[in-house]
Design an enzyme around this catalytic site. Structure first.
Site, PDB file in Angstrom:
ATOM      1  N   GLY A   1     -17.647  -9.469   3.607  1.00 55.58           N
ATOM      2  CA  GLY A   1     -18.463  -8.388   4.609  1.00 55.58           C
ATOM      3  C   GLY A   1     -18.891  -7.062   3.990  1.00 55.58           C
ATOM      4  O   GLY A   1     -18.778  -7.071   2.834  1.00 55.58           O
TER       5      GLY A   1
ATOM      6  N   THR B   1      -6.132  -4.469   2.972  1.00 53.54           N
ATOM      7  CA  THR B   1      -6.474  -3.533   4.005  1.00 53.54           C
ATOM      8  C   THR B   1      -7.210  -3.995   5.050  1.00 53.54           C
ATOM      9  O   THR B   1      -8.036  -3.361   5.771  1.00 53.54           O
ATOM     10  CB  THR B   1      -7.395  -2.441   3.263  1.00 53.54           C
ATOM     11  OG1 THR B   1      -8.444  -3.144   2.403  1.00 53.54           O
ATOM     12  CG2 THR B   1      -6.567  -1.805   2.137  1.00 53.54           C
TER      13      THR B   1
ATOM     14  N   ARG C   1      -6.141  -7.130   7.884  1.00 51.17           N
ATOM     15  CA  ARG C   1      -5.568  -7.334   9.173  1.00 51.17           C
ATOM     16  C   ARG C   1      -4.104  -7.908   8.789  1.00 51.17           C
ATOM     17  O   ARG C   1      -3.951  -8.812   7.766  1.00 51.17           O
ATOM     18  CB  ARG C   1      -6.192  -8.129  10.223  1.00 51.17           C
ATOM     19  CG  ARG C   1      -7.421  -7.459  10.873  1.00 51.17           C
ATOM     20  CD  ARG C   1      -6.918  -6.414  11.823  1.00 51.17           C
ATOM     21  NE  ARG C   1      -8.089  -5.830  12.452  1.00 51.17           N
ATOM     22  CZ  ARG C   1      -8.419  -4.740  11.927  1.00 51.17           C
ATOM     23  NH1 ARG C   1      -8.316  -4.214  11.025  1.00 51.17           N
ATOM     24  NH2 ARG C   1      -9.676  -4.400  12.817  1.00 51.17           N
TER      25      ARG C   1
ATOM     26  N   GLU D   1       3.060  -1.554  14.226  1.00 52.82           N
ATOM     27  CA  GLU D   1       2.425  -0.119  13.734  1.00 52.82           C
ATOM     28  C   GLU D   1       2.745   0.841  14.751  1.00 52.82           C
ATOM     29  O   GLU D   1       3.169   0.493  15.960  1.00 52.82           O
ATOM     30  CB  GLU D   1       1.006  -0.272  13.529  1.00 52.82           C
ATOM     31  CG  GLU D   1       0.588  -1.278  12.279  1.00 52.82           C
ATOM     32  CD  GLU D   1      -0.961  -1.015  11.720  1.00 52.82           C
ATOM     33  OE1 GLU D   1      -1.212  -1.733  10.827  1.00 52.82           O
ATOM     34  OE2 GLU D   1      -1.546  -0.624  12.741  1.00 52.82           O
TER      35      GLU D   1
ATOM     36  N   HIS E   1      -2.257   2.452   7.761  1.00 47.38           N
ATOM     37  CA  HIS E   1      -3.589   1.748   8.364  1.00 47.38           C
ATOM     38  C   HIS E   1      -4.402   3.084   8.553  1.00 47.38           C
ATOM     39  O   HIS E   1      -5.009   3.397   9.431  1.00 47.38           O
ATOM     40  CB  HIS E   1      -2.999   1.474   9.857  1.00 47.38           C
ATOM     41  CG  HIS E   1      -4.239   0.477  10.312  1.00 47.38           C
ATOM     42  ND1 HIS E   1      -3.821  -0.604  11.254  1.00 47.38           N
ATOM     43  CD2 HIS E   1      -5.552   0.333   9.905  1.00 47.38           C
ATOM     44  CE1 HIS E   1      -5.107  -1.431  11.393  1.00 47.38           C
ATOM     45  NE2 HIS E   1      -5.933  -0.724  10.629  1.00 47.38           N
ATOM     46  N   ALA E   2      -4.283   3.678   7.254  1.00 47.62           N
ATOM     47  CA  ALA E   2      -5.273   4.715   7.115  1.00 47.62           C
ATOM     48  C   ALA E   2      -6.572   4.550   6.504  1.00 47.62           C
ATOM     49  O   ALA E   2      -7.574   5.551   5.944  1.00 47.62           O
ATOM     50  CB  ALA E   2      -4.609   5.963   6.435  1.00 47.62           C
ATOM     51  N   ALA E   3      -6.773   3.216   5.925  1.00 44.80           N
ATOM     52  CA  ALA E   3      -8.096   2.896   5.078  1.00 44.80           C
ATOM     53  C   ALA E   3      -9.543   3.344   5.648  1.00 44.80           C
ATOM     54  O   ALA E   3     -10.062   4.142   4.714  1.00 44.80           O
ATOM     55  CB  ALA E   3      -8.243   1.365   4.866  1.00 44.80           C
TER      56      ALA E   3
END
Length: 372
Positions: A198, A280, A282, A313, A332-334
């Site tokens: 993707g 990064t 799921r 989370e 979960h900050a990507a």
């Protein structure tokens, strides 16, 4: 940004904003939603700036609830029978069949017809239930691709160069410990394997190649040799081939029934000794418990990992990896850069505008949360 102004308040539709855009972008987003003829009710639970909360409350109705609580979300969407036509979020809230049935109940004055998430995926949404109940889903695929790719490469570098470990040891006064493992491998020396093709994966490939690294890539059956011809990396035929050949493995696929547990204990042990895993995408794609076990075994599999996504989370965060000294954790900050969140917010408002005016559907997602 496409804005349609509607001055007929009697025709206005209600939108529950489960979590507005972060920072000042929240005000821009809410003003844009109002410009579409929507009347926002804003959940301020995740708005931590008191001054911003006050500015939102001065202009719009506000509520304060846990958007990750399925029962509470359903109750808020019912709103004592008043209901909402539109829902907007940016986090992975549990838009389950039960919640959707509550939001579209016949006794409601207003029934949900549109739900949008200012993010790429929507795997916490029940797409089948949404179709059954007549709720359209919109997302913003690719809006945060550059942001996610940047952090992915940063995590690769941290794992290869042991940046965070050396920082901790120096702060503890242990210069000798901080210098173990030198000289360290670099990204220019690495063969990087990407799982998925993707927008994020392609951007990662470009960045890795800019560092001088070699890129191998595994796609779905649709990623044929013809489609791979212009891709910035060498196509491989199987996950086994990718795992055995690469110094770094980075995962970039959505959470679907097909990708759940894609990288389990057997796959991790098939990786090169001393290699690196980065996730990064799921949490469901890589088995957290298996990763914890394999990282603690020096005889096989990756020596380091870096993880940005977890099964549990938010306020309920827990992971076996928190006590693992061989793993770098990120909350979960990507995708959370200013430009990425601004782009996602703007694009979702545009998607709402197209829906409300009967225009073309661009950010529609299929049952598994992939762009369609």
């Amino acid at each position: 940004m496409l804005i349609i102004v509607n001055d007929d308040t009697s025709a206005a539709r209600r939108v529950l904003v489960v979590d507005p855009a972060p920072g000042e972008q929240a005000l821009t987003e809410l003003t844009a939603l109002a410009g579409l003829g929507l009347v926002p009710t804003v959940n301020v639970r995740r708005v931590h700036d008191a001054a911003l909360r006050a500015r939102i409350a001065a202009a719009w109705d506000t509520v304060d609830f846990d958007g990750f609580d399925e029962r509470e979300l359903g109750r808020r969407l019912e709103d004592e029978g008043e209901g909402y036509e539109v829902l907007k979020c940016r986090a992975g809230i549990p838009l389950t069949r039960a919640v959707l049935e509550q939001a579209t109940g016949e006794r409601l004055r207003r029934r949900l017809v549109l739900a949008g998430r200012a993010a790429t995926g929507s795997d916490t949404f029940d797409h089948r239930a949404a179709r059954d109940l007549g709720v359209a889903i919109r997302t913003t695929p690719g809006a945060n691709a550059s942001a996610v790719a940047e952090l992915t490469v940063a995590l690769m570098l941290d794992a290869l160069r042991a940046v965070s470990r050396r920082d901790r040891e120096l702060r503890a006064g242990a210069w000798g410990d901080a210098t173990t493992g030198l000289p360290a491998p670099g990204l220019s020396d690495a063969r990087v394997g990407l799982v998925g093709t993707g927008a994020v994966s392609r951007r990662v490939a470009d960045l890795v190649r800019a560092f001088g690294g070699e890129v191998l890539v595994l796609g779905s059956p649709r990623f044929t040799p013809d489609r791979a011809a212009g891709w910035p990396g060498q196509r491989v035929e199987s996950l086994a081939e990718l795992l055995a050949a690469c110094d770094v493995i980075s995962v970039h696929v959505p959470a679907t029934p097909e990708t759940a547990g894609l990288v389990g204990e057997a796959e991790l042990r098939a990786m090169r000794p001393g290699s690196v895993l980065v996730n990064t995408s799921r949490a469901a794609v890589v088995d957290e418990d298996a990763l914890d076990r394999v990282l603690r075994d020096p005889a096989a599999g990756p020596a380091r990992a870096a993880v940005d996504v977890f099964t549990r989370e938010g306020a309920r965060f827990s992971s076996p990896l928190t006590s693992n000294p061989h793993c770098t954790l990120s909350p979960h900050a990507a995708g959370m850069t200013r430009s990425a969140t601004r782009e996602a917010s703007t694009r979702l408002v545009d998607e709402f505008a197209r829906f409300l005016t009967g225009g073309a559907q661009r950010g529609t997602t299929g049952e598994n949360g992939r762009a369609g």
